[in-house]
Design a protein around this motif. Structure first.
Motif, PDB file in Angstrom:
ATOM      1  N   THR A   1     -11.113 -10.368  -3.906  1.00  0.00           N
ATOM      2  CA  THR A   1     -10.811  -9.246  -4.331  1.00  0.00           C
ATOM      3  C   THR A   1     -10.977  -8.147  -4.550  1.00  0.00           C
ATOM      4  O   THR A   1     -12.102  -8.553  -5.377  1.00  0.00           O
ATOM      5  N   PHE A   2     -10.926  -7.865  -4.372  1.00  0.00           N
ATOM      6  CA  PHE A   2     -11.616  -6.164  -4.965  1.00  0.00           C
ATOM      7  C   PHE A   2     -10.837  -5.304  -5.710  1.00  0.00           C
ATOM      8  O   PHE A   2      -9.354  -5.521  -5.735  1.00  0.00           O
ATOM      9  N   VAL A   3     -10.642  -4.962  -7.179  1.00  0.00           N
ATOM     10  CA  VAL A   3     -10.399  -4.360  -8.192  1.00  0.00           C
ATOM     11  C   VAL A   3     -10.752  -2.939  -8.653  1.00  0.00           C
ATOM     12  O   VAL A   3     -11.700  -2.443  -8.297  1.00  0.00           O
ATOM     13  N   ILE A   4      -9.515  -2.652  -9.142  1.00  0.00           N
ATOM     14  CA  ILE A   4      -9.620  -0.689  -9.321  1.00  0.00           C
ATOM     15  C   ILE A   4      -9.597  -1.013 -10.540  1.00  0.00           C
ATOM     16  O   ILE A   4      -9.067  -1.035 -11.040  1.00  0.00           O
ATOM     17  N   ALA A   5     -10.719  -0.270 -11.801  1.00  0.00           N
ATOM     18  CA  ALA A   5     -11.371  -0.199 -13.099  1.00  0.00           C
ATOM     19  C   ALA A   5     -11.359   0.777 -13.356  1.00  0.00           C
ATOM     20  O   ALA A   5     -10.581   1.868 -13.469  1.00  0.00           O
ATOM     21  N   LEU A   6     -11.188   1.096 -15.009  1.00  0.00           N
ATOM     22  CA  LEU A   6     -10.777   1.986 -15.790  1.00  0.00           C
ATOM     23  C   LEU A   6     -11.014   3.763 -15.353  1.00  0.00           C
ATOM     24  O   LEU A   6     -10.955   3.932 -15.654  1.00  0.00           O
TER      25      LEU A   6
ATOM     26  N   ILE B   1      -4.736  -2.187  -6.405  1.00  0.00           N
ATOM     27  CA  ILE B   1      -5.720  -2.993  -4.396  1.00  0.00           C
ATOM     28  C   ILE B   1      -4.258  -3.776  -5.088  1.00  0.00           C
ATOM     29  O   ILE B   1      -3.909  -4.727  -6.171  1.00  0.00           O
ATOM     30  N   GLN B   2      -3.601  -4.192  -3.820  1.00  0.00           N
ATOM     31  CA  GLN B   2      -3.002  -5.412  -4.156  1.00  0.00           C
ATOM     32  C   GLN B   2      -3.579  -6.413  -3.448  1.00  0.00           C
ATOM     33  O   GLN B   2      -4.546  -6.451  -2.273  1.00  0.00           O
ATOM     34  N   PRO B   3      -3.927  -7.486  -4.083  1.00  0.00           N
ATOM     35  CA  PRO B   3      -4.901  -9.064  -3.965  1.00  0.00           C
ATOM     36  C   PRO B   3      -4.530  -9.525  -2.861  1.00  0.00           C
ATOM     37  O   PRO B   3      -5.221  -9.986  -2.004  1.00  0.00           O
ATOM     38  N   ASP B   4      -2.892  -9.321  -2.057  1.00  0.00           N
ATOM     39  CA  ASP B   4      -2.285 -10.468  -1.116  1.00  0.00           C
ATOM     40  C   ASP B   4      -2.757  -9.260   0.269  1.00  0.00           C
ATOM     41  O   ASP B   4      -2.964 -10.001   1.176  1.00  0.00           O
ATOM     42  N   GLU B   5      -3.184  -8.075   0.268  1.00  0.00           N
ATOM     43  CA  GLU B   5      -3.319  -7.151   0.805  1.00  0.00           C
ATOM     44  C   GLU B   5      -4.244  -7.074   1.700  1.00  0.00           C
ATOM     45  O   GLU B   5      -4.994  -7.428   2.899  1.00  0.00           O
ATOM     46  N   CYS B   6      -5.492  -7.300   0.493  1.00  0.00           N
ATOM     47  CA  CYS B   6      -7.098  -6.766   0.764  1.00  0.00           C
ATOM     48  C   CYS B   6      -7.297  -7.908   1.085  1.00  0.00           C
ATOM     49  O   CYS B   6      -6.905  -9.443   1.301  1.00  0.00           O
TER      50      CYS B   6
ATOM     51  N   LEU C   1      -6.027  -1.624   5.602  1.00  0.00           N
ATOM     52  CA  LEU C   1      -5.023  -2.263   5.831  1.00  0.00           C
ATOM     53  C   LEU C   1      -4.246  -0.951   4.687  1.00  0.00           C
ATOM     54  O   LEU C   1      -3.537  -1.867   4.583  1.00  0.00           O
ATOM     55  N   ASP C   2      -4.585  -0.264   4.119  1.00  0.00           N
ATOM     56  CA  ASP C   2      -3.531   1.069   3.362  1.00  0.00           C
ATOM     57  C   ASP C   2      -3.485  -0.443   2.112  1.00  0.00           C
ATOM     58  O   ASP C   2      -2.195  -0.225   1.501  1.00  0.00           O
ATOM     59  N   CYS C   3      -4.125  -1.076   1.250  1.00  0.00           N
ATOM     60  CA  CYS C   3      -3.333  -2.404   0.628  1.00  0.00           C
ATOM     61  C   CYS C   3      -4.188  -1.432  -1.150  1.00  0.00           C
ATOM     62  O   CYS C   3      -3.581  -2.057  -1.905  1.00  0.00           O
ATOM     63  N   ILE C   4      -4.356  -0.153  -1.114  1.00  0.00           N
ATOM     64  CA  ILE C   4      -4.446   1.073  -2.126  1.00  0.00           C
ATOM     65  C   ILE C   4      -3.612   1.151  -2.286  1.00  0.00           C
ATOM     66  O   ILE C   4      -2.908   2.170  -1.469  1.00  0.00           O
ATOM     67  N   TYR C   5      -2.457   1.372  -3.506  1.00  0.00           N
ATOM     68  CA  TYR C   5      -1.004   2.043  -4.349  1.00  0.00           C
ATOM     69  C   TYR C   5      -1.869   2.429  -5.111  1.00  0.00           C
ATOM     70  O   TYR C   5      -2.499   2.506  -6.130  1.00  0.00           O
ATOM     71  N   GLU C   6      -0.302   3.615  -5.135  1.00  0.00           N
ATOM     72  CA  GLU C   6      -0.868   4.549  -5.990  1.00  0.00           C
ATOM     73  C   GLU C   6      -0.274   4.801  -7.528  1.00  0.00           C
ATOM     74  O   GLU C   6       1.453   5.415  -7.187  1.00  0.00           O
ATOM     75  N   GLY C   7      -0.154   4.901  -8.684  1.00  0.00           N
ATOM     76  CA  GLY C   7       0.877   4.419  -9.519  1.00  0.00           C
ATOM     77  C   GLY C   7       0.337   6.422 -10.444  1.00  0.00           C
ATOM     78  O   GLY C   7      -0.355   7.347  -9.801  1.00  0.00           O
ATOM     79  N   GLU C   8       1.437   5.956 -11.159  1.00  0.00           N
ATOM     80  CA  GLU C   8       0.985   7.535 -11.922  1.00  0.00           C
ATOM     81  C   GLU C   8      -0.226   8.219 -12.699  1.00  0.00           C
ATOM     82  O   GLU C   8      -0.902   8.903 -12.829  1.00  0.00           O
TER      83      GLU C   8
ATOM     84  N   GLY D   1       5.312  -6.963  -5.227  1.00  0.00           N
ATOM     85  CA  GLY D   1       5.395  -7.891  -3.762  1.00  0.00           C
ATOM     86  C   GLY D   1       4.213  -7.672  -3.130  1.00  0.00           C
ATOM     87  O   GLY D   1       3.307  -6.301  -4.103  1.00  0.00           O
ATOM     88  N   ALA D   2       4.201  -7.417  -1.547  1.00  0.00           N
ATOM     89  CA  ALA D   2       3.672  -7.118  -0.934  1.00  0.00           C
ATOM     90  C   ALA D   2       3.403  -6.465  -0.070  1.00  0.00           C
ATOM     91  O   ALA D   2       4.500  -6.690   1.183  1.00  0.00           O
ATOM     92  N   PRO D   3       3.950  -5.064  -0.455  1.00  0.00           N
ATOM     93  CA  PRO D   3       4.894  -4.542   0.405  1.00  0.00           C
ATOM     94  C   PRO D   3       4.289  -3.886   1.476  1.00  0.00           C
ATOM     95  O   PRO D   3       5.310  -3.142   2.622  1.00  0.00           O
ATOM     96  N   GLY D   4       3.289  -3.944   2.208  1.00  0.00           N
ATOM     97  CA  GLY D   4       2.269  -4.016   4.069  1.00  0.00           C
ATOM     98  C   GLY D   4       2.106  -3.020   4.197  1.00  0.00           C
ATOM     99  O   GLY D   4       1.791  -1.992   5.155  1.00  0.00           O
ATOM    100  N   GLY D   5       1.633  -2.054   2.955  1.00  0.00           N
ATOM    101  CA  GLY D   5       1.136  -0.284   2.923  1.00  0.00           C
ATOM    102  C   GLY D   5       1.382   0.538   2.143  1.00  0.00           C
ATOM    103  O   GLY D   5       2.805   0.250   2.044  1.00  0.00           O
ATOM    104  N   SER D   6       0.752   1.166   1.623  1.00  0.00           N
ATOM    105  CA  SER D   6       1.136   1.819   0.895  1.00  0.00           C
ATOM    106  C   SER D   6       1.739   3.482   1.112  1.00  0.00           C
ATOM    107  O   SER D   6       2.580   4.060   0.637  1.00  0.00           O
TER     108      SER D   6
END
Length: 106
Positions: free
Chosen positions: A2-7, A35-40, A23-30, A80-85
């Motif tokens: 999968t792809f990974v978002i880093a520092l 990237i949700q690895p199961d959705e990517c 796929l709308d698999c990138i989610y926003e934290g604080e 889990g895998a919410p299915g879209g951010s």
């Protein structure tokens, strides 16, 4: 894989990748995006639009940021895998490793 978002994303959150992800698999934290690895699906659309070069194919993540593969995956332990951010909006929290980082950037 999968792809990974880093520092480099911490305290930046440009969000150009959100618009490019089909796929709308990138989610926003604080403090960063994850990237949700199961959705990517490894399409790579997010990688070239990141202005701080924070997105890597899992095997190409620099050694000093390899732990962000686990950080991205563990961020979704209770979601889990919410299915879209777009359904969730900002999650309002970060992985404990990210939350403990000192402020990044200037």
């Amino acid at each position: 894989m999968t792809f990974v978002i880093a520092l480099p994303c911490v305290d930046v959150k440009d969000k150009a990748c959100l618009d490019e992800c089909p796929l709308d698999c990138i989610y926003e934290g604080e403090r960063m995006l994850y990237i949700q690895p199961d959705e990517c699906i490894d399409c790579g659309a997010c990688e070239p639009v990141c202005p701080v070069e924070a997105i890597f194919f899992e095997d190409d993540t620099p050694a000093e940021w390899q732990h962000f593969t686990t950080v991205n995956a563990e961020f979704f332990a209770d979601l889990g895998a919410p299915g879209g951010s777009a359904k969730l909006g900002s999650i309002g929290r970060d992985h404990p490793i990210v939350a403990a980082l000192p402020p990044q950037g200037a």
